[in-house]
Design an enzyme around this catalytic site. Structure first.
Site, PDB file in Angstrom:
ATOM      1  N   LYS A  73     -31.541 -25.017  31.771  1.00 23.90           N
ATOM      2  CA  LYS A  73     -30.857 -25.288  33.041  1.00 23.90           C
ATOM      3  C   LYS A  73     -29.941 -24.105  33.348  1.00 23.90           C
ATOM      4  O   LYS A  73     -28.828 -23.993  32.831  1.00 23.90           O
ATOM      5  CB  LYS A  73     -30.017 -26.564  33.011  1.00 23.90           C
ATOM      6  CG  LYS A  73     -29.532 -26.905  34.428  1.00 23.90           C
ATOM      7  CD  LYS A  73     -28.328 -27.811  34.476  1.00 23.90           C
ATOM      8  CE  LYS A  73     -27.022 -27.117  34.349  1.00 23.90           C
ATOM      9  NZ  LYS A  73     -26.688 -26.101  35.391  1.00 23.90           N
ATOM     10  N   CYS A 131     -17.006 -13.507  29.348  1.00 22.93           N
ATOM     11  CA  CYS A 131     -16.295 -14.347  28.387  1.00 22.93           C
ATOM     12  C   CYS A 131     -15.484 -13.528  27.387  1.00 22.93           C
ATOM     13  O   CYS A 131     -14.504 -14.032  26.844  1.00 22.93           O
ATOM     14  CB  CYS A 131     -17.252 -15.287  27.670  1.00 22.93           C
ATOM     15  SG  CYS A 131     -18.644 -14.441  26.944  1.00 22.93           S
ATOM     16  N   GLU A 146     -21.277 -21.191  23.050  1.00 22.09           N
ATOM     17  CA  GLU A 146     -20.624 -19.887  23.291  1.00 22.09           C
ATOM     18  C   GLU A 146     -19.654 -20.136  24.426  1.00 22.09           C
ATOM     19  O   GLU A 146     -20.049 -20.179  25.596  1.00 22.09           O
ATOM     20  CB  GLU A 146     -21.659 -18.828  23.679  1.00 22.09           C
ATOM     21  CG  GLU A 146     -22.678 -18.527  22.612  1.00 22.09           C
ATOM     22  CD  GLU A 146     -22.097 -17.834  21.391  1.00 22.09           C
ATOM     23  OE1 GLU A 146     -20.924 -17.410  21.443  1.00 22.09           O
ATOM     24  OE2 GLU A 146     -22.801 -17.749  20.383  1.00 22.09           O
TER      25      GLU A 146
END
Ligand SMILES: NC(=O)C1=CN([C@@H]2O[C@H](COP(=O)(O)OP(=O)(O)OC[C@H]3O[C@@H](n4cnc5c(N)ncnc54)[C@H](O)[C@@H]3O)[C@@H](O)[C@H]2O)C=CC1
Ligand SMILES: O=Cc1ccc(S(=O)(=O)O)cc1
Length: 486
Positions: A178, A291, A253
């Site tokens: 997804k 990130c 993550e």
């Protein structure tokens, strides 16, 4: 609508679907807020079909010999390279980053898939000598964990699915992917590379929909054996809890809040030029939506004024614009929610007495543009010092001793990327050992490499992607021990 943007489909049970039972939503170009295409959304019927397909695909793909999986995945990586220009344009249109950055992302993704393909051949087991008579062998092997539900965000719409698809498929798993609803086009083109390379159609499914409904539905399905997510800490915790309820394997993550410690010996002359150039480039790459993006810069108190002034001046000079314009250094944020969030970070920091040195506002033009923003001396209680801004906001903080800087760097409940600059080898070791994070970069920001494990500690995540570690998270250990029949 743009002629360079594809017609969007989901891939379910070997079929490309242009319509689905969950309705549809527009995909927006963040540089001008125009509609690029309409995305079909999966409802329960398509999600169930995707899970069942992944089960069938797994039974088939797990039997493909590792060497043949390697050949197919290398071919997928090659197709990705051949199609890099087309895919990079789609990525920029839907996500906003400059096209050169998008192209680098696509090419790097091919390298990630290549590395994991090679690892398919190295899933070694071991033979253990039996301790008693009558036992012929103990064999410890690694087997694929099963169908994987993989959830990826919009900040790296090709790289992050490539990490998951590359490792899962190399291990022999099938996948229901997804991708983010904001950036489905480049993910769809990535999936096509795998299918065109020869991955069985049942083994890769791609669905979009309401994120919470899709993840709850898939994680509960008996076919799904493993959940892998890249996203916020909050979403990671939610999906991790759902996976744990069914004792399903989980890789997360999640977010970070990367500190950068600049040692005294890098605060003048060529050293300072080097730190500032690297830092400003890394901070505003992908408009800060990374990130492992540097957020908190710790500099010696006596250097705070000079460092802050020069950092802010460099940030002010960045050229903002559409990622399709070759002169653009920083594109828009990827969607409207990010702008609202940036304004909340700024209002809170200003309200609590942080010094705003530059930026702080939405750019008054169409598109989701936000000024490169720099704060100094933000109180620890500000939202900026506690949660990742995930946007173009940096904060520069003074420190009195290196030990105090390390303590501040370690003060948050995250630990993904962390960085430090020094010209002294002894200090480099002290910082490398003292800073608590999954990845520490000394004198550079390139901690993410296809050959290296990428992952965090504490709330930043569980497990690793990339490197030899990546594939292992898609395997289970199985022991077969054979005794004499009589
Ligand atoms: N670690 C990373 O690479 C990323 C971290 N984030 C973090 O998330 C924060 C918020 O991002 P936004 O997009 O504004 O908000 P958001 O939390 O609504 O969405 C973030 C991503 O997670 C997905 N998502 C949200 N809820 C989900 C659920 N229940 N199940 C499955 N997927 C779900 C969304 O589709 C989207 O791709 C950012 O400030 C950042 O801290 C966001 C994207 C990537
Ligand atoms: O958001 C996580 C992330 C994605 C990609 C990269 S890199 O392009 O491999 O540096 C780093 C962090």
């Amino acid at each position: 609508m743009s002629s360079s943007y594809p017609h969007l489909s989901l891939h379910v049970a070997g079929q490309w679907l242009s319509a689905a039972s969950g309705g549809e939503r527009p995909v927006i170009n963040p540089a001008d807020e125009c509609v690029l295409a309409t995305l079909p959304l999966a409802g329960p019927a398509e999600l169930a079909a995707a899970a069942e397909s992944a089960r069938r695909g797994f039974e088939r793909w797990r039997r493909v010999r590792p060497h043949d999986r390697y050949v197919i995945l290398r071919r997928a990586a090659e197709l990705l390279r051949q199609r890099a220009d087309e895919i990079a344009t789609v990525l920029t249109l839907e996500q906003g980053k400059p096209q050169a950055e998008a192209k680098r992302e696509v090419v790097l993704s091919a390298d990630i898939i290549d590395f994991q393909a090679e690892e398919a051949k190295r899933l070694y087991g071991r033979a253990v000598a039996p301790r008693v008579d009558g036992i012929l062998s103990h064999t410890v092997t690694r087997v694929p964990v099963g169908p994987v539900a993989a959830f990826t965000p919009w900040n790296f719409p090709v790289n992050l699915p490539s990490r998951k698809l590359g490792s899962a498929l190399a291990a022999g798993c099938s996948v229901v992917l997804k991708p983010a609803e904001e950036t489905p086009g480049s993910a769809m083109l990535l999936v096509r590379c795998f299918l065109d390379a020869g991955v069985p159609p049942d083994a890769i499914n791609m669905v979009c929909g309401d994120p919470a409904e899709v993840s709850s539905f898939l994680i509960e399905r008996p076919e799904i054996a493993k959940v892998s997510v890249t996203g916020s800490v909050a979403v990671g915790k939610l999906l991790g809890e759902q996976a744990a309820r069914h004792v399903k394997r989980f890789t997360g993550e999640l977010g970070g809040h990367a500190p950068v410690i600049v040692a005294e010996d890098m605060c003048e002359g060529a050293g300072l030029d080097f730190v500032l150039k690297q830092s400003v480039t890394a901070k505003y790459r992908n408009a800060g939506q990374v990130c492992a993006s540097p957020i908190r810069f710790y500099v010696p108190r006596a250097q705070l004024a000079v460092f802050s002034e020069r950092f802010s001046a460099a940030a002010r000079k960045l050229q903002l614009g559409s990622g399709l314009d070759a002169a653009t250094q920083m594109g828009p944020l990827s969607h409207a929610r990010r702008i609202d969030d940036m304004e909340r970070f700024v209002d809170d920091a200003v309200g609590q007495g942080a010094r705003l040195l530059t930026g702080g506002h939405r750019v008054q033009r169409s598109g989701f543009f936000f000024e490169p923003t720099v704060f100094a001396e933000a109180p620890a209680s500000t939202r900026l010092m506690q949660q990742e801004p995930f946007g173009p906001i940096a904060v520069i903080q003074p420190y009195d001793t290196l030990d105090a800087a390390i303590e501040q760097a370690n003060a948050l409940p995250y630990g993904l990327g962390a960085y430090a600059f020094t010209r002294d080898l002894h200090t480099a070791h002290r910082l490398g050992e003292g800073i608590e994070a999954g990845m520490v970069g000394i004198n550079h920001f390139g901690v993410s490499q296809p050959e290296l494990p990428f992952g965090g500690i504490r709330e930043s995540g569980i497990g690793h992607e990339q490197g030899p570690e990546g594939i292992t998270h898609y395997t289970e250990i199985k022991t077969i021990t054979v005794g004499q029949p009589f």
